[in-house]
Motif scaffolding. Structure first.
Motif, short mmCIF file in Angstrom:
data_model
loop_
_atom_site.label_atom_id
_atom_site.label_comp_id
_atom_site.label_asym_id
_atom_site.label_seq_id
_atom_site.Cartn_x
_atom_site.Cartn_y
_atom_site.Cartn_z
N PHE A 163 0.81 -1.22 0.00
CA PHE A 163 0.00 0.00 0.00
C PHE A 163 0.84 1.27 0.00
N ASP A 164 2.15 1.11 -0.15
CA ASP A 164 3.07 2.26 -0.19
C ASP A 164 2.78 3.21 0.98
N LEU A 165 2.79 2.65 2.17
CA LEU A 165 2.46 3.40 3.37
C LEU A 165 3.71 4.08 3.92
N LYS A 166 3.76 5.38 3.81
CA LYS A 166 4.90 6.13 4.34
C LYS A 166 4.61 6.61 5.77
N GLU A 167 3.35 6.86 6.07
CA GLU A 167 2.93 7.19 7.43
C GLU A 167 1.46 6.82 7.56
N LEU A 168 1.00 6.68 8.79
CA LEU A 168 -0.38 6.29 9.04
C LEU A 168 -1.16 7.45 9.63
N PRO A 169 -2.44 7.58 9.24
CA PRO A 169 -3.29 8.60 9.86
C PRO A 169 -3.76 8.15 11.24
N GLU A 170 -4.67 8.92 11.84
CA GLU A 170 -5.12 8.61 13.20
C GLU A 170 -5.95 7.33 13.27
N ASP A 190 -20.63 6.19 8.94
CA ASP A 190 -20.11 6.92 7.79
C ASP A 190 -18.84 7.68 8.19
N ARG A 191 -17.84 7.64 7.32
CA ARG A 191 -16.59 8.38 7.49
C ARG A 191 -15.87 8.03 8.80
N ARG A 192 -15.98 6.80 9.23
CA ARG A 192 -15.39 6.39 10.52
C ARG A 192 -13.87 6.41 10.50
N PHE A 193 -13.25 6.07 9.35
CA PHE A 193 -11.80 5.89 9.29
C PHE A 193 -11.16 6.84 8.28
N GLU A 194 -10.00 7.37 8.63
CA GLU A 194 -9.27 8.22 7.70
C GLU A 194 -8.76 7.40 6.50
N LEU A 195 -8.32 6.19 6.76
CA LEU A 195 -7.76 5.33 5.72
C LEU A 195 -8.39 3.95 5.82
N VAL A 245 -7.44 3.74 11.04
CA VAL A 245 -7.29 2.86 9.87
C VAL A 245 -8.17 1.63 10.04
N LEU A 246 -8.83 1.24 8.96
CA LEU A 246 -9.55 -0.03 8.90
C LEU A 246 -8.86 -0.95 7.91
N ASP A 247 -8.64 -2.19 8.32
CA ASP A 247 -8.14 -3.23 7.43
C ASP A 247 -9.28 -4.21 7.18
N CYS A 248 -9.74 -4.29 5.94
CA CYS A 248 -10.92 -5.08 5.60
C CYS A 248 -10.70 -5.76 4.24
N CYS A 249 -10.79 -7.04 4.15
CA CYS A 249 -10.93 -8.06 5.19
C CYS A 249 -9.52 -8.55 5.58
N ALA A 250 -9.24 -8.50 6.86
CA ALA A 250 -7.86 -8.54 7.34
C ALA A 250 -7.29 -9.93 7.51
N GLY A 251 -8.13 -10.93 7.72
CA GLY A 251 -7.61 -12.27 7.95
C GLY A 251 -6.72 -12.30 9.18
N GLY A 252 -5.59 -12.99 9.07
CA GLY A 252 -4.66 -13.12 10.19
C GLY A 252 -3.48 -12.19 10.09
N ALA A 253 -3.66 -11.02 9.48
CA ALA A 253 -2.56 -10.09 9.27
C ALA A 253 -2.09 -9.48 10.58
N GLY A 254 -0.81 -9.14 10.63
CA GLY A 254 -0.24 -8.49 11.80
C GLY A 254 -0.33 -6.98 11.74
N PHE A 255 -0.94 -6.44 10.68
CA PHE A 255 -0.97 -4.99 10.48
C PHE A 255 -1.67 -4.26 11.62
N THR A 256 -2.85 -4.69 12.01
CA THR A 256 -3.63 -3.97 13.02
C THR A 256 -2.90 -3.95 14.36
N ALA A 257 -2.30 -5.06 14.73
CA ALA A 257 -1.55 -5.11 15.98
C ALA A 257 -0.40 -4.11 15.96
N GLU A 258 0.34 -4.07 14.86
CA GLU A 258 1.49 -3.17 14.77
C GLU A 258 1.04 -1.71 14.71
N ALA A 259 -0.02 -1.43 13.93
CA ALA A 259 -0.52 -0.06 13.84
C ALA A 259 -1.00 0.43 15.20
N ALA A 260 -1.71 -0.43 15.93
CA ALA A 260 -2.19 -0.06 17.26
C ALA A 260 -1.02 0.21 18.21
#
Length: 216
Positions: free
Chosen positions: A15-22, A126-131, A24-39
């Motif tokens: 996703f060419d993520l250089k920085e994260l906003p306040e 509606d508009r819950r997530f920045e990204l 983020v929703l990951d959908c459909c995330a499966g068993g990804a480690g992204f949410t844990a790391e972002a949190a």
């Protein structure tokens, strides 16, 4: 049901993520480690996936089984994959194992971050997530989900986004065929701008672009 794991490093590249906003929703995330790391980095991060309906032991079992199972598509279409980003199959496997461990630890420690839900109906305002991020579902499975389903799914992702939706990849799983109705689908979306952007990640040959949808 197999729950595929992907690492934060893979997400950064896909996703060419250089920085994260306040938020983020990951959908459909499966068993990804992204949410844990972002949190862990202070982001209001939520993952959504129908698989989160599983009891915890079943979810653990599904994640563990997915680690060797995902090699089946690669073995079946060996000429359709490149190893420049991972370097080796062993390195890819290590990313996935670490991601699975990170996911399973976090879903046990903070289950409120993992919402049992799937497209095209999400239980967020509606508009819950920045990204909003979506990997390896839309377009990847266009042989299973038709254009009408994709249209509904995209509109739902846009609805819950306050700014931007990013989707990767834009080709069919396995042989990497282009999606012939993608331009027509994007033209049907209202009050957004759409851009197809190169990313610094390629594993499936030709799958090196993401779709960026920005609310206007």
């Amino acid at each position: 049901m197999l729950v595929t794991s992907r690492s934060y490093a893979e997400y950064e590249a896909m996703f060419d993520l250089k920085e994260l906003p306040e938020s983020v929703l990951d959908c459909c995330a499966g068993g990804a480690g992204f949410t844990a790391e972002a949190a862990a980095r202070g982001v209001d991060a939520i993952a959504a996936d129908p698989a989160y309906e599983l009891d915890h032991p079943e979810l653990v079992d599904s994640v563990r089984k997915s680690l060797p199972a995902t090699s089946g598509i690669i073995d079946e279409h060996q000429g359709s994959f490149v190893w420049s980003w991972y370097g080796s199959p062993e390195r890819k496997d290590q990313y996935r194992i670490e991601a699975a461990d990170q996911f399973l630890q976090d879903v046990a420690a903070a289950p409120e971050r993992y919402v049992a839900a799937g497209l095209p109906d999400l239980p967020f305002g509606d508009r819950r997530f920045e990204l909003v991020l979506c990997s390896h579902l839309l377009f990847t499975w266009a042989d299973k989900y038709d254009q009408a389903w994709h249209a509904a799914a995209l509109r739902e992702l846009i609805r819950v986004s306050n700014h931007e939706v990013r989707i990767f990849p834009l080709v069919l799983q396995g042989d990497g065929q282009k999606i012939p109705w993608l331009p027509e689908l994007l033209d049907s979306l209202e009050d957004v701008t759409c851009e197809i952007r190169k990313v610094p990640y390629e594993f499936q040959a030709g799958a090196d672009e993401m779709l960026v949808i920005t609310r206007t």
